[in-house]
Design a protein around this motif. Sequence first.
Motif, PDB file in Angstrom:
ATOM      1  N   LYS A 114       8.717   3.535   4.777  1.00 16.51           N
ATOM      2  CA  LYS A 114       7.571   2.621   4.924  1.00 16.51           C
ATOM      3  C   LYS A 114       6.261   3.389   4.911  1.00 16.51           C
ATOM      4  O   LYS A 114       6.219   4.566   5.254  1.00 16.51           O
ATOM      5  N   GLU A 123       1.852   2.359   5.735  1.00 17.36           N
ATOM      6  CA  GLU A 123       0.877   1.357   6.165  1.00 17.36           C
ATOM      7  C   GLU A 123      -0.515   1.893   5.884  1.00 17.36           C
ATOM      8  O   GLU A 123      -0.800   3.060   6.158  1.00 17.36           O
ATOM      9  N   VAL A 160      -4.488   0.913   6.731  1.00 13.12           N
ATOM     10  CA  VAL A 160      -5.397   0.084   7.516  1.00 13.12           C
ATOM     11  C   VAL A 160      -6.808   0.420   7.050  1.00 13.12           C
ATOM     12  O   VAL A 160      -7.202   1.587   7.045  1.00 13.12           O
ATOM     13  N   ALA A 212       0.179   1.747  -0.784  1.00 13.92           N
ATOM     14  CA  ALA A 212       1.145   1.854   0.310  1.00 13.92           C
ATOM     15  C   ALA A 212       2.531   2.204  -0.238  1.00 13.92           C
ATOM     16  O   ALA A 212       3.255   3.013   0.350  1.00 13.92           O
ATOM     17  N   THR A 268      -4.542  -4.763   7.140  1.00 15.39           N
ATOM     18  CA  THR A 268      -3.424  -3.834   7.238  1.00 15.39           C
ATOM     19  C   THR A 268      -2.409  -4.212   6.171  1.00 15.39           C
ATOM     20  O   THR A 268      -1.957  -5.360   6.117  1.00 15.39           O
ATOM     21  N   VAL A 269      -2.092  -3.248   5.318  1.00 15.41           N
ATOM     22  CA  VAL A 269      -1.156  -3.483   4.223  1.00 15.41           C
ATOM     23  C   VAL A 269       0.052  -2.581   4.439  1.00 15.41           C
ATOM     24  O   VAL A 269      -0.098  -1.390   4.735  1.00 15.41           O
ATOM     25  N   ARG A 270       1.243  -3.160   4.293  1.00 18.87           N
ATOM     26  CA  ARG A 270       2.480  -2.401   4.494  1.00 18.87           C
ATOM     27  C   ARG A 270       3.364  -2.513   3.254  1.00 18.87           C
ATOM     28  O   ARG A 270       3.409  -3.574   2.614  1.00 18.87           O
ATOM     29  N   GLU A 279       7.496  -1.421   2.198  1.00 17.39           N
ATOM     30  CA  GLU A 279       8.789  -0.897   2.637  1.00 17.39           C
ATOM     31  C   GLU A 279       9.719  -0.833   1.436  1.00 17.39           C
ATOM     32  O   GLU A 279       9.910  -1.834   0.724  1.00 17.39           O
ATOM     33  N   ALA A 286       0.352  -8.099   3.619  1.00 15.98           N
ATOM     34  CA  ALA A 286      -0.994  -7.802   4.110  1.00 15.98           C
ATOM     35  C   ALA A 286      -1.321  -8.755   5.249  1.00 15.98           C
ATOM     36  O   ALA A 286      -1.006  -9.948   5.193  1.00 15.98           O
ATOM     37  N   LYS A 305      -1.358 -13.328   8.634  1.00 18.42           N
ATOM     38  CA  LYS A 305      -0.787 -12.781   7.408  1.00 18.42           C
ATOM     39  C   LYS A 305      -1.575 -13.375   6.239  1.00 18.42           C
ATOM     40  O   LYS A 305      -1.809 -14.583   6.200  1.00 18.42           O
ATOM     41  N   ASP A 355       1.883 -11.586   0.718  1.00 19.65           N
ATOM     42  CA  ASP A 355       3.162 -10.888   0.725  1.00 19.65           C
ATOM     43  C   ASP A 355       3.829 -11.013  -0.631  1.00 19.65           C
ATOM     44  O   ASP A 355       3.369 -11.760  -1.499  1.00 19.65           O
TER      45      ASP A 355
END
Length: 122
Positions: free
Chosen positions: A11, A13, A15, A45, A80-82, A84, A99, A105, A108
């Motif tokens: 993962k 992230e 920010v 990310a 914040t973007v993630r 995985e 995001a 949210k 996605d």
Amino acid sequence: MPTDRLTPGLKAEIVTTVDDKLVVRHMGGEGVLSTPSMIGLMERAGIQAVQDYLPEGHTTVGFEVHVKHFAATPKGKTVTVRAELTEIDGRKLRFKVEAHDEDKKVGDGTHRRAIIAVQRQG
């Protein structure tokens, strides 16, 4: 090309504060996070999630994006973007991306990247 160091679950992230470089202004006011900016952060990310686990001399390039951007994030808010890593198929990688802003949210979906050898210059 060995990719045995890559495993689902890696993962990353990012920010950041939504600033002038990330906004579109057609919504009025100071502007909101643009969809291309959100997608760009999702791609970054994904890169960050796997880059340290790739064989030397390799990187990834994006080739598919399926995302929904369903809420506005105003300029000045934190986003914040993630990403995985969910699947490895030879050189092809699939990521779950999302995001969030400070309140909700905002996007996605999935993103796919391919592992490539970096071109040598000179």
